[in-house]
Design an enzyme around this catalytic site. Structure first.
Site, PDB file in Angstrom:
ATOM      1  N   HIS A 253     -98.119  96.733-103.902  1.00 34.11           N
ATOM      2  CA  HIS A 253     -98.460  95.831-105.279  1.00 34.11           C
ATOM      3  C   HIS A 253     -97.425  95.417-106.211  1.00 34.11           C
ATOM      4  CE1 HIS A 253    -102.474  97.386-104.464  1.00 34.11           C
ATOM      5  NE2 HIS A 253    -102.958  96.717-105.444  1.00 34.11           N
ATOM      6  N   ASP A 277    -105.322 103.337-108.472  1.00 30.72           N
ATOM      7  CA  ASP A 277    -106.485 102.087-108.389  1.00 30.72           C
ATOM      8  C   ASP A 277    -107.148 102.188-107.337  1.00 30.72           C
ATOM      9  OD1 ASP A 277    -107.773  99.725-109.222  1.00 30.72           O
ATOM     10  OD2 ASP A 277    -106.283  98.561-108.529  1.00 30.72           O
TER      11      ASP A 277
END
Length: 392
Positions: A253, A277
């Site tokens: 990410h 997440d």
């Protein structure tokens, strides 16, 4: 009779400092003291942890799923229990089950489930994170654009009513879909407002921070980036000292070099905090699952829609700690704080979570010297032991 025991045989990190040759004393689900091993009262049950280290349990503010379950698909107490159990073996002792943008009916069901989980005191349940639906379509990420919409009076009232029955309520919103006045009302009601999935500029982000927003969701992802003439939401998250910022530290990410730059530049007192997440895949061998009717594929350490869009993360918290420590180069004590103390501070829970002191929750993770999880306690109850097939 009270339940009182002492954990020995490991270095102890209390959230601030390290203790060698000491024991962590637990009584009735709370930390009582950190004592020299030779000062343990004779009546206390002693548990030798066999080396390694003891640290405050991890606090994860963004957990979409785990154990094969997504909160969106099954917004009920059983799913919340499954998600919490799935993350416990990875050191997470308190988490916010997170609902990704969905219909009003699903949102209402998730809130009702969260309220029931709070009443039932589900181990590991900290509250809820409602990520959407009041976002920006321009930065939707994996959120369904059909379900994204502006916040209404009814939405605002629902959030305030939910907060009254939940220990913690965090909501991710975009300035494009919510007025600053609403943020002020939500913050006054005790709701943690996080900015995310937004193409907003620095000035608007600053205005929302002044109105009461105190976090930014998954830094650098699904937001306006730092530019030479416009710092964007990413720049605001780093420059504005009242904004904590979640970070998905999986090397997918956000590039490690970008993480290093952000950590050096972040203005305080708010901090960058680790979040996973995580999706349904955690604790399973799943290769795919669905979200809002769309298939998400698990490949090469990432989760993506068919078009390649990242959809959450295939990440657990101890892996994030190892990554931020070994790859990014963050000192171990700081890496542990990023997973425990700093997220607890971001949601106003550091009086009981993220550190060891008299009266704090006995939420404990035992780690090997290689940073593998050996044991986990929630409220003084052991919920995971390495080598066991069960998680309580």
């Amino acid at each position: 009779m009270s339940d009182r025991f002492a954990l020995t045989g490991a270095r102890i990190f209390d959230g601030d400092d390290w203790h060698e040759g000491h024991a962590l004393v637990v009584r009735d689900g709370l930390v009582e003291a950190i004592l020299p091993t030779g000062a343990i009262p004779s009546a206390i049950r002693v548990v030798d942890t066999g080396g390694g280290l003891l640290a405050p349990g991890f606090v994860d503010l963004q957990v979409n799923g785990g154990g094969g379950v997504m909160l969106n698909d099954h917004p009920d107490v059983a799913s919340i229990e499954t998600i919490c159990r799935a993350h416990a073996p990875f050191g997470t002792t308190a988490l916010l089950p997170t609902l990704i943008t969905d219909t009003p009916a699903i949102t209402a069901a998730a809130v009702a489930a969260g309220e029931a989980a709070a009443r039932q005191k589900v181990p590991g349940f900290l509250g809820l994170h409602l990520e959407g639906p009041h976002l920006s379509v321009a930065r939707k990420g994996a959120h369904d654009p059909v379900l994204i919409r502006p916040m209404t009076d009814a939405d605002q009232a629902m959030l305030i009513a939910a907060r009254q029955k939940l220990p913690v309520l965090l909501t991710t919103i975009a300035p494009e879909s919510v007025e600053p006045a609403r943020v002020a009302v939500l913050a006054k009601a005790g709701i943690i407002v996080s900015l995310g999935h937004s193409d907003t500029g620095y000035a608007a982000a600053s205005a929302f921070a002044e109105a009461g927003a105190s976090m930014v969701t998954h830094l650098f992802n699904a937001m306006s980036q730092i530019g030479n003439r416009e710092p964007g939401l990413a720049g605001a998250a780093i420059d504005i000292g009242t904004l904590s910022a979640g970070l998905i530290a999986d090397g997918i990410h956000v590039d490690p070099a970008t993480i290093k730059i952000a950590l050096r530049a972040k203005q305080g007192p708010a901090r960058i905090v680790l979040v996973t997440d995580a999706m349904a895949t955690i604790g399973t061998e799943m290769t795919s699952f669905t979200l809002n009717g769309r298939t998400i594929y698990r490949r090469d350490g990432s989760l993506r829609l068919a078009d390649g869009t990242l959809a959450g993360a295939d990440l657990d918290m101890i892996s994030a700690v190892r990554f931020i420590h070994r790859v990014v180069g963050v000192e171990l004590s700081e890496a542990l704080r990023m997973a425990s103390l700093y997220p607890a501070q971001a949601i106003g829970q550091s009086h009981r979570l993220g550190r060891f002191a008299n009266g704090t929750a006995a939420d404990i993770v035992a780690l090997s010297d290689d940073l593998d999880t050996k044991g986990v306690w929630i409220g003084g109850e052991k919920v995971f032991a390495a080598g066991s097939d069960t998680v309580r």
